[in-house]
Motif scaffolding. Structure first.
Motif, mmCIF file in Angstrom:
data_model
loop_
_atom_site.group_PDB
_atom_site.id
_atom_site.type_symbol
_atom_site.label_atom_id
_atom_site.label_comp_id
_atom_site.label_asym_id
_atom_site.label_seq_id
_atom_site.Cartn_x
_atom_site.Cartn_y
_atom_site.Cartn_z
ATOM 1 N N UNK A 160 -0.485 5.808 0.493
ATOM 2 C CA UNK A 160 0.745 5.994 1.266
ATOM 3 C C UNK A 160 1.962 5.485 0.504
ATOM 4 N N UNK A 161 1.796 4.390 -0.238
ATOM 5 C CA UNK A 161 2.920 3.854 -1.009
ATOM 6 C C UNK A 161 3.407 4.877 -2.043
ATOM 7 N N UNK A 162 2.469 5.580 -2.686
ATOM 8 C CA UNK A 162 2.847 6.587 -3.679
ATOM 9 C C UNK A 162 3.542 7.765 -3.009
ATOM 10 N N UNK A 163 3.087 8.127 -1.842
ATOM 11 C CA UNK A 163 3.728 9.220 -1.112
ATOM 12 C C UNK A 163 5.122 8.834 -0.645
ATOM 13 N N UNK A 164 5.301 7.574 -0.299
ATOM 14 C CA UNK A 164 6.638 7.128 0.097
ATOM 15 C C UNK A 164 7.613 7.221 -1.076
ATOM 16 N N UNK A 165 7.151 6.881 -2.254
ATOM 17 C CA UNK A 165 8.003 7.012 -3.435
ATOM 18 C C UNK A 165 8.406 8.471 -3.617
ATOM 19 N N UNK A 179 11.531 -3.623 0.663
ATOM 20 C CA UNK A 179 11.631 -3.804 2.108
ATOM 21 C C UNK A 179 11.590 -2.464 2.846
ATOM 22 N N UNK A 180 12.073 -1.406 2.204
ATOM 23 C CA UNK A 180 12.018 -0.078 2.816
ATOM 24 C C UNK A 180 10.577 0.421 2.897
ATOM 25 N N UNK A 181 9.791 0.149 1.861
ATOM 26 C CA UNK A 181 8.381 0.546 1.872
ATOM 27 C C UNK A 181 7.642 -0.168 3.003
ATOM 28 N N UNK A 182 7.896 -1.456 3.168
ATOM 29 C CA UNK A 182 7.224 -2.223 4.227
ATOM 30 C C UNK A 182 7.594 -1.673 5.611
ATOM 31 N N UNK A 183 8.861 -1.390 5.800
ATOM 32 C CA UNK A 183 9.305 -0.865 7.096
ATOM 33 C C UNK A 183 8.686 0.487 7.382
ATOM 34 N N UNK A 184 8.654 1.354 6.369
ATOM 35 C CA UNK A 184 8.144 2.703 6.586
ATOM 36 C C UNK A 184 6.629 2.727 6.731
ATOM 37 N N UNK A 185 5.932 1.843 6.058
ATOM 38 C CA UNK A 185 4.474 1.760 6.231
ATOM 39 C C UNK A 185 4.130 1.343 7.658
ATOM 40 N N UNK A 186 4.911 0.416 8.197
ATOM 41 C CA UNK A 186 4.687 0.000 9.589
ATOM 42 C C UNK A 186 4.949 1.152 10.547
#
Length: 242
Positions: A160-165, A179-186
């Motif tokens: 999911x982290x790679x997809x967020x990038x 911090x954006x990755x953490x928020x969006x993963x949640x």
């Protein structure tokens, strides 16, 4: 004259500024916009299908009718049935949207498009809650978000982290901050759990609009990533030309 303008230092300013200029003129006002390029919100027409894979780039042709609330035209002097276009007509650029005077399309109206009842030499730029509601709930933008989510799921099979990038690069042309990755993963996990508990809700979201959702994708995953895309397409950074 054109060469003089476009090669001038003022014309070529970027939207960032040095700390010294920011401290001296934080609103870029006293220097008449010469400290840095001013931020300008995208127009109502250019916002349509901002991230959509199936945008039809054809030039010319008759006006098209995008999605519009039922009975919106019922108070016209000569009421007419509004039938949204299907196929390529639904995915034309905002330049070709049908323009009904006094009953301007609600999405265009929310973003300050003129009614064309009188000359508008300069458009106003309001900042109202209805604009966020349009970008979150109008079928045009829900469908666009689903298209963006499907593209990311198709192009990136990693974590999911790679997809967020990848989705950040497509929507904002930059990588996400930690911090954006953490928020969006949640957020992603929240919607995954919600749709696992209620698969019918995921199906309902994926049925918005005329374009069918990819049949080979997990519906829960696609619906959850559609919410991630909806958030990104609603950001100030997305809808503002920096």
């Amino acid at each position: 004259m054109v060469r003089t303008i476009v090669t001038s230092a003022t014309y070529r300013q970027v939207s960032t500024a040095t700390p010294e200029l920011t401290a001296a003129d934080p609103y870029n006002a006293s220097m008449r916009g010469r400290a840095r390029f001013g931020w300008t919100r995208n127009s109502s027409a250019t916002r349509r299908w901002l991230s959509q894979d199936w945008l039809v780039p054809a030039i010319g042709g008759p006006s098209v009718k995008p999605y519009q609330p039922d009975r919106y035209w019922e108070n016209l002097t000569f009421p007419a049935d509004y039938v949204p276009d299907t196929g390529d007509g639904q995915y034309r650029r905002g330049l070709y949207v049908w323009w009904q005077r006094t009953f301007l399309h609600p999405s265009l109206l929310a973003f300050d498009a003129p009614s064309r009842e009188e000359c508008a030499a300069e458009r106003s730029r309001a900042n109202i809650p209805q604009q966020a509601l349009v970008l979150l709930n109008d079928p045009t933008y829900v469908e666009a978000a689903r298209g963006l989510a499907a593209r990311v799921l198709r192009e990136c099979s990693g974590a999911s982290e790679e997809r967020l990038v990848r989705i950040w690069q497509l929507a904002l042309q930059r990588n996400p901050r930690e911090e954006e990755v953490k928020t969006m993963l949640a957020l992603l996990e929240l919607h995954r759990n919600a749709y696992r508990a209620d698969p019918q809700a995921a199906e309902a979201l994926l049925k918005v609009g005329f374009a069918p959702a990819p049949a080979d994708m997990d519906k829960v995953e696609l619906a959850a990533w559609t919410h991630v895309a909806r958030v990104l397409l609603n950001l100030h950074e997305t809808i503002t030309r920096l």
